[in-house]
Design a protein around this motif. Sequence first.
Motif, PDB file in Angstrom:
ATOM      1  N   LEU A  82       0.760  -1.380  -0.015  1.00 54.17           N
ATOM      2  CA  LEU A  82       0.386   0.494  -0.136  1.00 54.17           C
ATOM      3  C   LEU A  82       1.033   1.327   0.485  1.00 54.17           C
ATOM      4  CD1 LEU A  82      -2.564  -0.848   3.049  1.00 54.17           C
ATOM      5  CD2 LEU A  82      -3.229  -1.357  -0.108  1.00 54.17           C
ATOM      6  N   PRO A  83       0.550   2.340  -1.063  1.00 54.95           N
ATOM      7  CA  PRO A  83       1.656   3.216  -0.418  1.00 54.95           C
ATOM      8  C   PRO A  83       1.787   4.021   1.012  1.00 54.95           C
ATOM      9  CG  PRO A  83      -0.612   3.815  -1.560  1.00 54.95           C
ATOM     10  CD  PRO A  83      -0.768   2.446  -1.491  1.00 54.95           C
ATOM     11  N   THR A  84       2.398   4.628   0.471  1.00 52.92           N
ATOM     12  CA  THR A  84       2.371   5.540   1.702  1.00 52.92           C
ATOM     13  C   THR A  84       2.059   6.370   2.784  1.00 52.92           C
ATOM     14  OG1 THR A  84       3.807   7.284   0.819  1.00 52.92           O
ATOM     15  CG2 THR A  84       5.277   5.335   2.070  1.00 52.92           C
ATOM     16  N   ILE A  97       1.547   2.899  -6.225  1.00 51.06           N
ATOM     17  CA  ILE A  97       2.158   3.555  -5.819  1.00 51.06           C
ATOM     18  C   ILE A  97       1.874   4.985  -5.645  1.00 51.06           C
ATOM     19  CG2 ILE A  97       3.580   1.611  -4.814  1.00 51.06           C
ATOM     20  CD1 ILE A  97       5.108   3.591  -6.538  1.00 51.06           C
ATOM     21  N   ASP A  98       1.202   5.041  -6.824  1.00 50.48           N
ATOM     22  CA  ASP A  98       1.203   6.761  -7.453  1.00 50.48           C
ATOM     23  C   ASP A  98       0.351   7.543  -6.905  1.00 50.48           C
ATOM     24  OD1 ASP A  98       1.340   8.511  -9.680  1.00 50.48           O
ATOM     25  OD2 ASP A  98      -0.769   7.963 -10.305  1.00 50.48           O
ATOM     26  N   GLN A 102       9.154   7.099  -0.648  1.00 46.92           N
ATOM     27  CA  GLN A 102       9.399   7.626   0.851  1.00 46.92           C
ATOM     28  C   GLN A 102       9.251   8.465   1.655  1.00 46.92           C
ATOM     29  OE1 GLN A 102      10.851   4.574   3.718  1.00 46.92           O
ATOM     30  NE2 GLN A 102       9.295   2.440   3.590  1.00 46.92           N
ATOM     31  N   GLU A 103      10.112   9.780   1.404  1.00 49.91           N
ATOM     32  CA  GLU A 103      10.462  10.849   1.065  1.00 49.91           C
ATOM     33  C   GLU A 103       9.635  11.840   1.156  1.00 49.91           C
ATOM     34  OE1 GLU A 103      15.127   9.707   3.215  1.00 49.91           O
ATOM     35  OE2 GLU A 103      14.474  10.833   1.269  1.00 49.91           O
ATOM     36  N   ILE A 104       9.075  11.748  -0.054  1.00 48.99           N
ATOM     37  CA  ILE A 104       8.504  12.646  -1.578  1.00 48.99           C
ATOM     38  C   ILE A 104       6.614  12.325  -0.802  1.00 48.99           C
ATOM     39  CG2 ILE A 104       9.954  13.308  -2.560  1.00 48.99           C
ATOM     40  CD1 ILE A 104       7.819  11.322  -4.941  1.00 48.99           C
ATOM     41  N   GLY A 105       6.316  10.519   0.310  1.00 60.27           N
ATOM     42  CA  GLY A 105       5.614  10.500   0.049  1.00 60.27           C
ATOM     43  C   GLY A 105       4.981  10.760   1.398  1.00 60.27           C
TER      44      GLY A 105
END
Length: 503
Positions: A37-39, A197-198, A314-317
């Motif tokens: 699942l996306p961040t 993840i988009d 992960q960081e930009i999420g």
Amino acid sequence: MELEKILFKHFGYQNFKTGQKEVILSILQGCHTIAMLPTGTGKSLCYQLPGYCLEGQILIISPLLSLMQDQVEQLMKFGEKRVVAINSFLSNEEKWNVLKNLTRYKYIFISPEMLSAPAIMNKLQTLQISLFVVDEAHCISQWGFDFRPDYLKLGEYREKLGNPLTLALTATATKKVREDIVQSLNLHKFNRIESTIDRPNIAFYVEEVSDYRNKQDRLMEYVKLLQKPGIIYFSSKKAAEQMAALLIEKGISKTMAYHAGLEQEQRILIQQQFIHDQLDVICATSAFGMGVNKENVRFVIHFHMPMQMESYLQEIGRAGRDGKPSIAILMYSPGDEQLPLQLAEGELPSRQQIDWLFNHFPRAEDTNLVDVSTYLPLRDTSGFSETQWRITEDFISNHHRYSSLEYLKQEIIDFADERLTVKRNNILKLKKWIEAKSCRRELILHHFDEKTENIAKPIDCCDICGIQLDHFKALEPVTFKPEDEWSWRDYLAKILLNSELRQ
Ligand SMILES: [Zn+2]
């Protein structure tokens, strides 16, 4: 009871976020599940909620102490008291107390190295574990960016616990890494739940600048221009501090630096001030972000290049968790890849270091085998960094039983070489992405083996597709009202009290 009702009753939310319900249903149907699942989508809920439907205990394996602590706090905030974390934070006495009363807990968090202790394993074997959760499951794979040797044994531990129902969670895993997860955990039949993840509300922008000076100037302009709050990532503590000082000097007064070199209390303070909108900008190293659940971060800027696509994502999420338009800017000047390349080298023991260690290795008297208990004092004189020593020690303790000294030495050299190659390739892949001339969003999705034929690109997609920076501009300067002032001292007192209560 309907799942939505349970969700509201225990967590106060009306609706599930993307993927959560599918994962929970799969578990409640008794299927092993691997979920990507996306961040920012609330992965923890995928094991928290089933805890209220399943008998027995939920055992959660978590790689980082800070992350574990954060997850414990999160459950307690929802009013759940039957939570415990078994990790190196506990003293021996506390550990035995917890173990004696283990059945009292519903959610048991544990670090993988604790699972290797026979006394703890024996105790866990007496429990009825209804769900075995592997958090940050990409750590299992040697190809994952955050590989933890301790994670390799999880399949073995799972078997010792009677192969309980299993949930593997991750936000960033390529196809290869996902295959490794399934294989390591020995899951023969399982459900795979992967949501894209988009994050369409995050726009990508790469800015190439001629040199460091120019980069610094552009950063100042961005921070003045963009809607805040925002996070700026640096690869060094010093750069984060210098830039925070410079920003304050230029009038962006609500700015702080955050890195692992600060005192724990200071770190909590900065984190909480940021969460409560008392700070506009954080100049951080990668130490910042895990467990910072802030919805309205409007920009994430990378002043330095990250080590790989996974940590970049992960960081930009951390931007735009409220779904509103946000921007991720990566600044690049020629030769920037040298810094992550050096960092990668510094994380692994070099050939010379390994030679030194083995030259000083005490040999057991009548055999060529390694007596592991005798080399530990070398740590202080070896000049190894903490990471280098941890990797070496992990390797030796996992392999020494089978190897002669010479063989073991060669094995460590090969291992370090291989890891370094993986790390170098990851950096070069990210550099390729920076230099790319086609849609950045599509390239990221391809990296994670997602198809992009049918994705609907947002209006502000990336600098290649075209983007209006104006859309991310601050409308008016954020003003700080004194009545909003929030007492971090109260907060700290509360945390300390909580941890006392836990003991
Ligand atoms: Zn694009």
